[in-house]
Design a protein around this motif. Structure first.
Motif, PDB file in Angstrom:
ATOM      1  N   THR A 186      -4.094  10.171   1.568  1.00 52.67           N
ATOM      2  CA  THR A 186      -3.756  10.855   0.318  1.00 52.67           C
ATOM      3  C   THR A 186      -2.284  10.577   0.016  1.00 52.67           C
ATOM      4  N   PHE A 187      -2.046   9.768  -0.994  1.00 52.37           N
ATOM      5  CA  PHE A 187      -0.679   9.392  -1.314  1.00 52.37           C
ATOM      6  C   PHE A 187       0.038  10.524  -2.047  1.00 52.37           C
ATOM      7  N   ASP A 188       1.326  10.634  -1.775  1.00 52.04           N
ATOM      8  CA  ASP A 188       2.187  11.619  -2.424  1.00 52.04           C
ATOM      9  C   ASP A 188       2.593  11.057  -3.791  1.00 52.04           C
ATOM     10  N   LEU A 189       2.208  11.745  -4.864  1.00 53.21           N
ATOM     11  CA  LEU A 189       2.519  11.252  -6.204  1.00 53.21           C
ATOM     12  C   LEU A 189       4.020  11.181  -6.460  1.00 53.21           C
ATOM     13  N   ASP A 190       4.782  12.118  -5.906  1.00 54.72           N
ATOM     14  CA  ASP A 190       6.236  12.058  -6.063  1.00 54.72           C
ATOM     15  C   ASP A 190       6.799  10.796  -5.413  1.00 54.72           C
ATOM     16  N   ALA A 191       6.243  10.441  -4.246  1.00 53.06           N
ATOM     17  CA  ALA A 191       6.693   9.221  -3.572  1.00 53.06           C
ATOM     18  C   ALA A 191       6.306   7.992  -4.388  1.00 53.06           C
ATOM     19  N   LEU A 192       5.107   8.018  -4.948  1.00 53.25           N
ATOM     20  CA  LEU A 192       4.676   6.909  -5.801  1.00 53.25           C
ATOM     21  C   LEU A 192       5.594   6.765  -7.014  1.00 53.25           C
ATOM     22  N   ARG A 193       5.986   7.903  -7.594  1.00 54.60           N
ATOM     23  CA  ARG A 193       6.858   7.850  -8.774  1.00 54.60           C
ATOM     24  C   ARG A 193       8.230   7.282  -8.410  1.00 54.60           C
ATOM     25  N   SER A 194       8.757   7.647  -7.252  1.00 58.67           N
ATOM     26  CA  SER A 194      10.044   7.100  -6.817  1.00 58.67           C
ATOM     27  C   SER A 194       9.933   5.596  -6.593  1.00 58.67           C
ATOM     28  N   PHE A 195       8.833   5.171  -5.982  1.00 54.82           N
ATOM     29  CA  PHE A 195       8.600   3.755  -5.714  1.00 54.82           C
ATOM     30  C   PHE A 195       8.515   2.957  -7.017  1.00 54.82           C
ATOM     31  N   VAL A 196       7.679   3.411  -7.938  1.00 52.99           N
ATOM     32  CA  VAL A 196       7.501   2.701  -9.203  1.00 52.99           C
ATOM     33  C   VAL A 196       8.787   2.725 -10.023  1.00 52.99           C
ATOM     34  N   THR A 197       9.469   3.858 -10.043  1.00 48.93           N
ATOM     35  CA  THR A 197      10.714   3.964 -10.808  1.00 48.93           C
ATOM     36  C   THR A 197      11.774   3.023 -10.260  1.00 48.93           C
ATOM     37  N   GLN A 253      10.764   8.792   1.324  1.00 49.85           N
ATOM     38  CA  GLN A 253       9.492   8.658   0.608  1.00 49.85           C
ATOM     39  C   GLN A 253       8.918   7.249   0.774  1.00 49.85           C
ATOM     40  N   LEU A 254       9.774   6.231   0.653  1.00 50.84           N
ATOM     41  CA  LEU A 254       9.312   4.858   0.809  1.00 50.84           C
ATOM     42  C   LEU A 254       8.811   4.600   2.227  1.00 50.84           C
ATOM     43  N   LYS A 255       9.516   5.157   3.221  1.00 45.84           N
ATOM     44  CA  LYS A 255       9.088   5.004   4.615  1.00 45.84           C
ATOM     45  C   LYS A 255       7.736   5.668   4.827  1.00 45.84           C
ATOM     46  N   LYS A 256       7.511   6.824   4.216  1.00 44.13           N
ATOM     47  CA  LYS A 256       6.240   7.515   4.345  1.00 44.13           C
ATOM     48  C   LYS A 256       5.108   6.687   3.751  1.00 44.13           C
ATOM     49  N   LEU A 257       5.357   6.065   2.595  1.00 45.46           N
ATOM     50  CA  LEU A 257       4.335   5.219   1.987  1.00 45.46           C
ATOM     51  C   LEU A 257       3.990   4.046   2.898  1.00 45.46           C
ATOM     52  N   GLU A 258       4.993   3.426   3.469  1.00 36.37           N
ATOM     53  CA  GLU A 258       4.749   2.289   4.357  1.00 36.37           C
ATOM     54  C   GLU A 258       3.993   2.728   5.608  1.00 36.37           C
ATOM     55  N   ASP A 259       4.327   3.899   6.123  1.00 40.49           N
ATOM     56  CA  ASP A 259       3.603   4.411   7.297  1.00 40.49           C
ATOM     57  C   ASP A 259       2.138   4.667   6.961  1.00 40.49           C
ATOM     58  N   GLN A 260       1.885   5.209   5.756  1.00 39.59           N
ATOM     59  CA  GLN A 260       0.505   5.473   5.360  1.00 39.59           C
ATOM     60  C   GLN A 260      -0.277   4.179   5.164  1.00 39.59           C
ATOM     61  N   ILE A 261       0.362   3.192   4.559  1.00 39.58           N
ATOM     62  CA  ILE A 261      -0.304   1.918   4.286  1.00 39.58           C
ATOM     63  C   ILE A 261      -0.482   1.113   5.567  1.00 39.58           C
ATOM     64  N   GLY A 262       0.486   1.255   6.465  1.00 38.35           N
ATOM     65  CA  GLY A 262       0.439   0.499   7.707  1.00 38.35           C
ATOM     66  C   GLY A 262       1.017  -0.892   7.591  1.00 38.35           C
ATOM     67  N   ALA A 263       1.828  -1.099   6.554  1.00 34.97           N
ATOM     68  CA  ALA A 263       2.459  -2.399   6.334  1.00 34.97           C
ATOM     69  C   ALA A 263       3.668  -2.190   5.432  1.00 34.97           C
TER      70      ALA A 263
END
Length: 304
Positions: free
Chosen positions: A9-20, A44-54
């Motif tokens: 379950t991705f964090d939408l706030d983290a996604l918004r920071s990434f896209v922005t 936030q970016l580190k959390k996304l990478e940890d969730q994706i695994g890459a």
């Protein structure tokens, strides 16, 4: 034994920071835009990478660029955010109204309008959209006169306070399909079909030919894009445009001197913009992103 794949379950706030960060060309800028500290955005970016695994970003010089995984993930992140924002509007019962005045190059009229305005009209049926198709100089003049809210134009180096470079598109030599195979390298001065000066693509065409030592002449000077397509289709000469909106009876020629890329810029009249203007601008950016544009803003440019 449980063979089910763990659900992410991705964090939408983290996604918004990434896209922005990608949109603005730097995560320090993104931190300021989303109202977070640079360290919080990094987390936030580190959390996304940890969730994706890459990794989704990699270092390039002083900045960072998207990895192949990041390129793929960016499209999904945009879609998730767009759906979230649409849902927020719907459940809040917010009905946008008013009008938005947009200006586009003729190249984008047919290619982008139906997609952009279709999505926008379905989401916001009470907003009136006024469209102006014109060349760069006219679009910039309308912006300066306060007669447009948004304008999508080629980058000619005009400094507008609320502009965003969306990326670049390669320029191409374009000629009639009927003569492509039989006349790859015509003798004598190359006949050109071009917009009336000033024109960024006219300048690119003549500069490329001059640099290659190739003689040329302006066979047709047109004030409109349909005039250019008609003249090229009639065999009066070749022109220089992007592949956007290329008519089916014309082809790209690869036997002529190399051409540069041309930047694509979105101008906003104000920042922050009214909600209806902001929403249409977001749809314009997403639509342009689907064109296969070379997006230099994919480079983060700054460490978060």
């Amino acid at each position: 034994m449980n063979d089910r794949i763990p659900r992410i379950t991705f964090d939408l706030d983290a996604l918004r920071s990434f896209v922005t960060g990608i949109e603005l060309g730097g995560f320090a800028k993104a931190a300021d835009r989303v109202g977070r500290s640079a360290s919080a955005v990094s987390a936030q970016l580190k959390k996304l990478e940890d969730q994706i695994g890459a990794p989704i970003l990699q270092k390039s010089g002083r900045g960072r660029i998207l990895t192949p995984t990041g390129e793929c993930f960016l499209g999904y992140a945009r879609r998730l955010l767009a759906l979230n924002d649409e849902a927020a509007i719907a459940v809040r019962g917010v009905e946008l109204s008013g009008s938005v005045r947009i200006g586009l190059q003729e190249d984008f009229g047919e290619h982008l309008l139906s997609r952009m305005l279709g999505d926008f009209a379905r989401a916001h049926p009470n907003v009136t959209v006024e469209v102006h198709l014109a060349r760069n100089a006219a679009l910039v003049r309308r912006m300066e006169e306060g007669r447009l809210d948004l304008a999508l134009s080629w980058d000619t180096g005009v400094d507008w306070p609320y502009s965003e470079t969306l990326g670049q598109l390669p320029l191409c030599w374009i000629g009639p399909a009927a003569t492509q195979a039989t006349d790859p390298t015509p003798s004598g001065p190359l006949p050109l079909v071009l917009f009336e000066a000033p024109c960024v693509m006219r300048s690119a065409a003549t500069a490329a030919l001059d640099a290659a030592g190739r003689a040329w002449r302006v066979a047709v000077s047109s004030a409109s894009l349909p005039g250019i397509w008609t003249a090229v289709g009639a065999g009066l000469g070749v022109t220089v445009r992007t592949r956007v909106g290329l008519p089916g009876h014309l082809v790209v020629r690869n036997d002529l001197p190399a051409l540069p890329r041309v930047g694509l810029v979105l101008h906003r009249a104000t920042d922050p913009a009214p909600e209806a203007v902001k929403r249409l601008a977001d749809i314009m950016v997403d639509t342009v992103a689907d064109m296969g544009i070379d997006r230099p803003r994919h480079s983060a440019g700054e460490e978060p």
